[in-house]
Design an enzyme around this catalytic site. Structure first.
Site, PDB file in Angstrom:
ATOM      1  N   GLU A 126       0.833  -1.198   0.000  1.00 36.34           N
ATOM      2  CA  GLU A 126       0.000   0.000   0.000  1.00 36.34           C
ATOM      3  C   GLU A 126       0.867   1.247   0.000  1.00 36.34           C
ATOM      4  O   GLU A 126       2.059   1.180   0.313  1.00 36.34           O
ATOM      5  CB  GLU A 126      -0.963  -0.014   1.187  1.00 36.34           C
ATOM      6  CG  GLU A 126      -0.318  -0.229   2.518  1.00 36.34           C
ATOM      7  CD  GLU A 126      -1.345  -0.574   3.611  1.00 36.34           C
ATOM      8  OE1 GLU A 126      -1.257   0.021   4.676  1.00 36.34           O
ATOM      9  OE2 GLU A 126      -2.226  -1.426   3.369  1.00 36.34           O
ATOM     10  N   LYS A 128       2.707   4.551   1.103  1.00 39.64           N
ATOM     11  CA  LYS A 128       3.154   5.084   2.388  1.00 39.64           C
ATOM     12  C   LYS A 128       2.766   6.557   2.375  1.00 39.64           C
ATOM     13  O   LYS A 128       3.351   7.362   1.653  1.00 39.64           O
ATOM     14  CB  LYS A 128       4.655   4.910   2.555  1.00 39.64           C
ATOM     15  CG  LYS A 128       5.146   5.317   3.923  1.00 39.64           C
ATOM     16  CD  LYS A 128       6.558   4.820   4.165  1.00 39.64           C
ATOM     17  CE  LYS A 128       7.010   5.018   5.588  1.00 39.64           C
ATOM     18  NZ  LYS A 128       7.065   6.419   6.002  1.00 39.64           N
ATOM     19  N   ASP A 130       2.259  10.344   3.317  1.00 36.27           N
ATOM     20  CA  ASP A 130       3.199  11.281   3.917  1.00 36.27           C
ATOM     21  C   ASP A 130       2.441  12.318   4.740  1.00 36.27           C
ATOM     22  O   ASP A 130       2.215  13.436   4.309  1.00 36.27           O
ATOM     23  CB  ASP A 130       4.008  11.952   2.811  1.00 36.27           C
ATOM     24  CG  ASP A 130       5.280  12.560   3.360  1.00 36.27           C
ATOM     25  OD1 ASP A 130       5.629  12.263   4.521  1.00 36.27           O
ATOM     26  OD2 ASP A 130       5.925  13.335   2.632  1.00 36.27           O
ATOM     27  N   CYS A 450      36.172  31.222 -23.176  1.00 41.10           N
ATOM     28  CA  CYS A 450      37.455  31.120 -23.850  1.00 41.10           C
ATOM     29  C   CYS A 450      37.169  31.608 -25.263  1.00 41.10           C
ATOM     30  O   CYS A 450      36.339  31.036 -25.968  1.00 41.10           O
ATOM     31  CB  CYS A 450      37.934  29.669 -23.889  1.00 41.10           C
ATOM     32  SG  CYS A 450      39.301  29.451 -25.035  1.00 41.10           S
TER      33      CYS A 450
HETATM   34  S1  IVH Z   1       2.304   0.395   8.688  1.00 41.41           S
HETATM   35  C1  IVH Z   1       3.844  -1.492  12.614  1.00 41.41           C
HETATM   36  N1  IVH Z   1       1.320   1.532   6.561  1.00 41.41           N
HETATM   37  O1  IVH Z   1       4.999   5.584   8.098  1.00 41.41           O
HETATM   38  C2  IVH Z   1       3.238  -1.074  11.325  1.00 41.41           C
HETATM   39  N2  IVH Z   1       2.606   2.852   8.024  1.00 41.41           N
HETATM   40  O2  IVH Z   1       7.951   5.277   8.593  1.00 41.41           O
HETATM   41  C3  IVH Z   1       3.832   0.157  10.842  1.00 41.41           C
HETATM   42  N3  IVH Z   1       2.806   5.189   7.323  1.00 41.41           N
HETATM   43  O3  IVH Z   1       4.824   6.423  11.306  1.00 41.41           O
HETATM   44  C4  IVH Z   1       2.931   1.053  10.145  1.00 41.41           C
HETATM   45  N4  IVH Z   1       1.617   5.027   5.491  1.00 41.41           N
HETATM   46  O4  IVH Z   1       2.518   5.920  10.408  1.00 41.41           O
HETATM   47  C5  IVH Z   1       2.055   1.692   7.665  1.00 41.41           C
HETATM   48  N5  IVH Z   1       0.361   2.408   4.632  1.00 41.41           N
HETATM   49  C6  IVH Z   1       1.088   2.572   5.746  1.00 41.41           C
HETATM   50  C7  IVH Z   1       1.640   3.814   6.075  1.00 41.41           C
HETATM   51  C8  IVH Z   1       2.411   3.913   7.236  1.00 41.41           C
HETATM   52  C9  IVH Z   1       2.312   5.845   6.256  1.00 41.41           C
HETATM   53  C10 IVH Z   1       3.653   5.802   8.361  1.00 41.41           C
HETATM   54  C11 IVH Z   1       3.476   5.242   9.724  1.00 41.41           C
HETATM   55  C12 IVH Z   1       4.814   5.401  10.395  1.00 41.41           C
HETATM   56  C13 IVH Z   1       5.717   5.737   9.287  1.00 41.41           C
HETATM   57  C14 IVH Z   1       6.913   4.803   9.350  1.00 41.41           C
END
Ligand code: IVH
Length: 705
Positions: A126, A128, A130, A450
């Site tokens: 999925e 990530k 921001d 030059c």
């Molecule tokens: S899973 C233990 N899924 O990224 C499970 N985190 O760098 C860990 N974040 O602070 C979290 N999108 O809040 C997960 N699809 C996603 C996410 C996600 C953003 C954030 C999360 C955490 C940070 C870690």
């Protein structure tokens, strides 16, 4: 990371000193980022510092410190909100920087899970998001508590602010539309999500704030974080905050509890919580597809209206997740995939100068090799002496390097805080590094030239350009041959390319019969490319392939163009007076006129008959690129510049955003320039635009045999 070798360099300080300095800097930036929501450096810069520290700490275990910022979970609790102890620790994620890391992550899963479980192994990928992590609690279907992550154990109670987020259901509906559930909601539900702001909302907000002289935010993430942590929730309510949820921490009183992450997402959806539809599930037998899916996350990012920080890959079955457990603060069952962004920091070990084909002398940074966006970068442009002076770039500095829009990398700025006093300032040399003639500084421009027409480096670059793909495209000729033939004295003018002394070339090392035959064929075939390509090949200032196309659409041949009046040329759409002047002045020089006639005598087609050979793609050299324009350009009006960019396949927008590939900047550039610098958008001069060199250089790597 290459950082390791940097660190060992004596100028930069021995490791203990460096570790100390890095700890101090990383802590400082964590505080700016997490507590003040006001970072001073980009995420990429921070990541590099953090990783360098991690690497050094691994290398020197005797220097471990329990208070190092790599040990402490990022984040801090500000004093102004009530503290909330999380029921379940809110952990973070380990990073994978590239496919190799992902493969290793999977190998570990396969090692840790019993063999009979391997066939059941599956993943969910999925985005990530921001934004800012939040923990939401519902009791008997009512939203009762919302908190920030804080340090993972204790967060801040921001319930009133979260209530203002429209996507957050304040009560869970008793039955859902997707039919998974009918009846009472769970007695207690605790979920994790991410509050974010869409990019366009962020820019609109910043514009509005700037116009009334109020505070603006560095990026959507800080905007979201800052807005959620406002003491007055009435103000938060006016902010365009959005939410995605992606993890269930606790679900009490639900008979049908999920077995997998995939099912958890369905549960979240059935509770009316927002779940992103971009997630995908892969079996372990579809690992290759998974790798290719995460590798394309940049595409996904450009399609979505909000920022992504990479992709997260999670083991799907909750039973597997439990078996795999955690290492420190990171679950073994999930990993964040990022591709190092387009920026990185590295050390600038030297500054060299290159003489271009127009005689312009450009300083270049020699860098310790560093991977940026999948490519190893070891050189970057420094534009001109003013650029170096204004930014105070010194030899030995750690610098931020950027590859924006996939063009040649540039040094964005030095990271002064990492200086140790051994750095040296640089000055433009007084004489040409190639021919030792004195260099001249142009009074109207930042460039140094030059002016010796016989300068070997200049000639080499002219030949290199002449034979390049967008120009006469001589297959078998590239930088190496240009250098060799100029060095050997075979080429003293461009016309010599068509009278190469083949019998002498035969005697050169590496030039066998087959190679010479190919080269001869390449030279022969190039004669028929036609006037447009030839005009590009001549390397007249401001005349790249797009201008050549616009100009030659009005003339039948180069000799025809040679007799054109300044006014006639200036009237061509997309060709301003300065370009017209450059063309007229080029052809007013006798040796240049002689060159054209000589080429004609040697069998080079000077007519536009060859137009059908023109490669449309070459002309569309800015295809798909987004531009913004600021300031007064030296030759083109805004409308002309816009027409030019559009002819070249680009698009011009009114403002600068992270989606902007280039900012075309002239004199008295406005706030767009600051914005572009902040966002790291590539800044182009009119000359660079017209030459199209940024794109061409990248597309025509050395093509020698
Ligand atoms: S899973 C233990 N899924 O990224 C499970 N985190 O760098 C860990 N974040 O602070 C979290 N999108 O809040 C997960 N699809 C996603 C996410 C996600 C953003 C954030 C999360 C955490 C940070 C870690």
């Amino acid at each position: 990371m290459t950082m390791v070798s940097q660190v060992e360099s004596p100028e930069i300080g021995r490791p203990p000193k460096r570790i100390e300095k890095l700890r101090e800097r990383v802590s400082h930036h964590q505080y700016r980022y997490y507590v003040l929501d006001d970072p001073e450096i980009s995420d990429a810069e921070f990541d590099t510092l953090f990783r360098e520290l991690q690497t050094l700490e691994e290398q020197y275990p005797e220097l471990r410190d329990p208070n190092s910022p790599t040990v402490r979970v990022g984040g801090g609790v500000a004093d102004r909100f009530e503290k909330v102890t999380h029921q379940v620790p809110v952990l973070s994620l380990a990073n994978a920087f590239g496919d190799e890391d992902l493969h290793r992550w999977r190998d570990r899963l396969l090692r840790l899970l019993p063999e009979e479980e391997h066939t059941r192994l599956a993943y969910v990928v999925e985005p990530k998001f921001d934004g800012l992590t939040v923990v939401l609690q519902y009791e008997d279907g009512q939203f009762t508590l919302g908190a920030t992550r804080g340090d993972g154990e204790v967060g801040e109670n921001i319930t009133p602010n979260l209530r203002t987020v429209h996507q957050l259901p304040l009560r869970i509906p008793t039955s859902d539309q997707n039919g998974r559930r009918a009846g009472a909601p769970p007695r207690r539900l605790i979920v994790r999500g991410e509050v974010y702001v869409e990019e366009s909302d962020f820019h609109a907000f910043n514009r509005e704030q700037a116009s009334i002289g109020e505070r603006t935010y560095a990026n959507p993430r800080n905007f979201a974080a800052g807005s959620l942590r406002l003491l007055d929730s009435g103000v938060s309510a006016g902010r365009p905050l959005k939410l995605w949820t992606y993890q269930i921490f606790l679900e009490e009183g639900e008979d049908d509890s999920p077995d997998s992450h995939w099912e958890s997402l369905a549960h979240l959806q059935s509770y009316g919580l927002p779940v992103c539809r971009e997630s995908r599930r892969f079996g372990d037998d579809e690992w290759d597809e998974l790798i290719s899916f995460v590798g394309r996350w940049h595409e996904l990012r450009s399609r979505l209206p909000y920022e992504l920080d990479g992709m997260v890959v999670k083991v799907d079955l909750l039973a597997h997740q439990e078996q795999l457990g955690f290492t420190g603060k990171d679950p073994r069952w999930a990993v964040a995939f990022k591709t190092g962004g387009e920026e990185a920091t590295t050390r600038l070990t030297d500054i060299g100068v290159k003489v271009g084909r127009t005689g312009a002398v450009t300083p270049n940074a020699v860098l310790e090799p560093v991977p940026i966006g999948g490519v190893t970068v070891q050189a970057a442009t420094l534009h001109n002496a003013d650029y170096i002076e204004e930014l105070d770039i010194r030899i030995g500095d750690t610098v931020l390097v950027k590859r924006a829009g996939d063009v040649i990398p540039k040094v964005v700025r030095p990271i002064k805080e990492l200086r140790d006093g051994a750095e040296r300032s640089w000055k433009m040399p007084a004489v040409c590094p190639s021919c030792s003639e004195p260099l001249e500084r142009s009074p109207e421009e930042a460039a140094t030239y030059c002016v010796n027409n016989a300068c070997p480096d200049q000639l080499t670059r002219k030949v290199e350009h002449f034979v390049s793909r967008g120009a006469l495209d001589i297959v078998g000729m590239g930088t190496k041959q240009a250098e060799l033939f100029v060095d050997e004295g075979f080429v003293n003018t461009l016309a010599d390319i068509y009278r190469l002394p083949w019998e002498k070339i035969e005697g050169l090392e590496g030039y066998g019969e087959k190679r010479i035959e190919n080269l001869r064929r390449g030279v022969e075939e190039s004669k028929a490319r036609g006037a447009t390509r030839l005009l590009t090949a001549l390397g007249i200032r401001f005349v790249g392939s797009v201008v050549a196309e616009l100009v030659m659409a009005q003339f039948d041949s180069i000799p025809d163009l040679m007799s054109a009046e300044l006014d006639t040329l200036g009237e061509i759409e997309g060709v301003g007076p300065k370009i017209a002047e450059a063309i007229v002045s080029y052809f007013s020089v006798e040796p240049n006129r002689r060159l054209v006639h000589k080429l004609g005598d040697l069998g080079v087609d000077l007519t536009v008959q060859g137009r059908e050979q023109d490669d449309i793609e070459e002309v569309q050299s800015y295809a798909g690129k987004t531009f913004a324009i600021t300031g007064t350009l030296p030759t083109l009006s805004r409308a002309e510049a816009k027409a030019y960019i559009e002819t070249a396949g680009g698009r011009v927008t009114g403002s600068v955003s992270s989606k902007t590939d280039f900012l075309l900047a002239g004199e008295k550039a406005g706030s767009k320039l600051n914005k572009a610098q902040q966002l790291g958008v590539s800044i182009l001069s009119e000359e660079e635009l017209l030459q199209g060199t940024v794109i061409q250089r990248q597309e025509s790597p050395e093509r020698g045999l």
